[in-house]
Write a protein that holds these residues in place. Sequence first.
Motif: not given
Length: 85
Positions: A33-39, A60-72
């Motif tokens: 869903e629409d999501t706010t990321i603080t960290s 991020l708007s709903a259904n938006t993807a970030l790709y990479g190597a995330f750890d937090e």
Amino acid sequence: MANEYRGVGLNGGKFISDTASHTGRWFSIVAMEDTTITSISGNIEDISDIIVGGSSPLTLSANTALYGAFDEITLATGSVIAYNR
């Protein structure tokens, strides 16, 4: 073949819908869903600048993807699925 499974989410993941800090080994973060990321941290160069360098947190708007190597990741609002590497 493990990479093929990862690419379609068969390595599993974690549903996150609270404001606690979460750690893991993820290759993709998808907003449910629409999501706010603080960290957020990972191998995307300067990704934290998007969060703390702007005038507001990353949304991020709903259904938006970030790709990479995330750890937090820490959310302010919304929910995501973090898919395992």
